[in-house]
Scaffold this active site. Structure first.
Site, PDB file in Angstrom:
ATOM      1  N   SER A 117       1.175  -1.279  -0.068  1.00  0.00           N
ATOM      2  CA  SER A 117       0.199   0.092   0.441  1.00  0.00           C
ATOM      3  C   SER A 117       0.482   1.125  -0.185  1.00  0.00           C
ATOM      4  CB  SER A 117      -1.032   0.220   1.328  1.00  0.00           C
ATOM      5  OG  SER A 117      -1.657   1.085   1.025  1.00  0.00           O
ATOM      6  N   TYR A 141      -2.344   0.339  10.274  1.00  0.00           N
ATOM      7  CA  TYR A 141      -2.517  -0.385   8.785  1.00  0.00           C
ATOM      8  C   TYR A 141      -1.474   0.091   8.188  1.00  0.00           C
ATOM      9  CZ  TYR A 141      -3.457  -0.587   3.808  1.00  0.00           C
ATOM     10  OH  TYR A 141      -4.184  -1.003   2.515  1.00  0.00           O
ATOM     11  N   LYS A 145       1.470  -3.315   6.810  1.00  0.00           N
ATOM     12  CA  LYS A 145       2.078  -3.533   5.169  1.00  0.00           C
ATOM     13  C   LYS A 145       3.587  -3.163   5.188  1.00  0.00           C
ATOM     14  CE  LYS A 145      -1.635  -4.598   3.278  1.00  0.00           C
ATOM     15  NZ  LYS A 145      -1.562  -5.552   2.101  1.00  0.00           N
TER      16      LYS A 145
END
Length: 331
Positions: A117, A141, A145
């Site tokens: 991402s 998040y 990643k």
């Protein structure tokens, strides 16, 4: 040769599965259907329902289907929600990736394409993000990643894992009328759901230092994204070299107001979006260069903004029609 697509029943994963099928490559899907939909998976593709954190299950799938490589798409993908649910995010994205890598090592599968991402960059201090831009994630998040990328890197050092990670920004549109984005957090479904329900979409922040005052972001079509996943897998399969990380970016962003205008034009629903204050942490502009991926992964922006909106709108209406039919007692 068969590729395992984790999360292959989700919006992005299902497009990846179908892109593999389009070039004659076999796939098998592992998905717990927590956010995916079984009907998104083609009938001729095996779907194994279960969590990627079940290492024994992943090992069984790898062995039974003679899997030669993995496209790891499964994960918890909501950056904002991850701030409120960090432990859940790390369990899904870090522990889940660890489980997949353990299963691969145990079964001798040594190739993986990782769905990463642009959240790994945080708020970059540059107009155009490249693979050399420093990573500084600002959410669990994004951190999860980046940790996933580190796991691949370290496993490569340890056992020779062949890998690449694809970082991308805002994935929109649809390549198939029966596959749509059902996320409750993404801009396109939020706007389309509001229009269908007769509500007015909202823009958060209209005083940014951008041409029209609204945030500028990279929006890429999901079908273009899927093609590059296949290209990465085929290069790994052929033993061809790949960079550890690629950005799948447009090189030229689109503003939120431009999205709203395109939504009105395509749907025929005229509206003036409501406006509100900025959301904390929203940078004015995040746009990435896709030059490296264009060189190696057949990456290109094949779809215009109108294509993105129209395909999303068509898929959204098709989903609504299918839902209405399923609830029609006379059907």
């Amino acid at each position: 040769m068969t590729w395992l697509v984790t999360g292959g029943a989700g919006y992005i994963g299902a497009h990846v599965v179908r892109a593999f099928g389009d070039v004659g490559l076999r796939t098998v899907v592992v998905d717990d259907l927590s956010s995916g939909h079984a009907q998104f998976v083609p009938d001729d593709v095996p779907l194994v329902r279960g969590p990627i954190g079940d290492t024994a299950l992943v090992r069984q799938v790898l062995a039974e289907h003679q899997v030669t490589g993995v496209v790891h798409v499964a994960g918890f993908k909501y950056a904002g929600v991850s701030v409120e649910r960090p432990l859940h995010t790390y369990e899904q994205n870090v522990t889940g990736t660890l489980s997949v890598l353990e299963a691969m090592a145990a079964e001798g599968v040594d190739a993986i394409v990782f769905s990463s991402s642009a959240a790994t960059y945080g708020t970059p201090h540059t107009d155009l993000v490249t693979e050399e831009t420093p990573t500084s994630p600002e959410s669990p998040y994004g951190e999860s990643k980046l940790i996933g990328e580190w796991l691949l890197r370290d496993q490569a050092r340890a056992v020779g894992l062949r890998h690449t990670s694809l970082r991308y920004f805002n994935v929109v549109g649809s390549g198939y009328p029966d596959v749509c984005d059902t996320s409750p957090h993404n801009l396109f479904p939020l706007v389309l759901d509001a229009l269908v329900a007769g509500r007015t979409p909202r823009i958060n922040g209209v005083d940014y230092d951008t041409p029209d005052g609204t945030c500028v972001r990279d929006y890429i079509h999901v079908a273009d994204l899927a093609v590059s996943h296949v290209a990465a897998a085929r290069r790994l399969e052929a033993g061809e070299p790949l960079e550890p990380v690629y950005n799948l970016g447009s090189g030229d962003g689109v503003s939120v107001r431009q999205i709203m205008t395109a939504m009105a034009d395509v749907t025929g629903i005229r509206f003036e979006p409501e406006t509100g204050p900025r959301r904390p942490g929203d940078p004015a502009r995040i746009v990435a260069s896709g030059d490296l991926a264009a060189r190696d992964l057949d990456w290109q922006m094949r779809h215009s903004l109108e294509d993105m909106v129209r395909s999303a709108w068509d898929a959204r209406r098709a989903a609504a029609d299918a839902d209405a039919e399923s609830h029609d007692p006379t059907a």
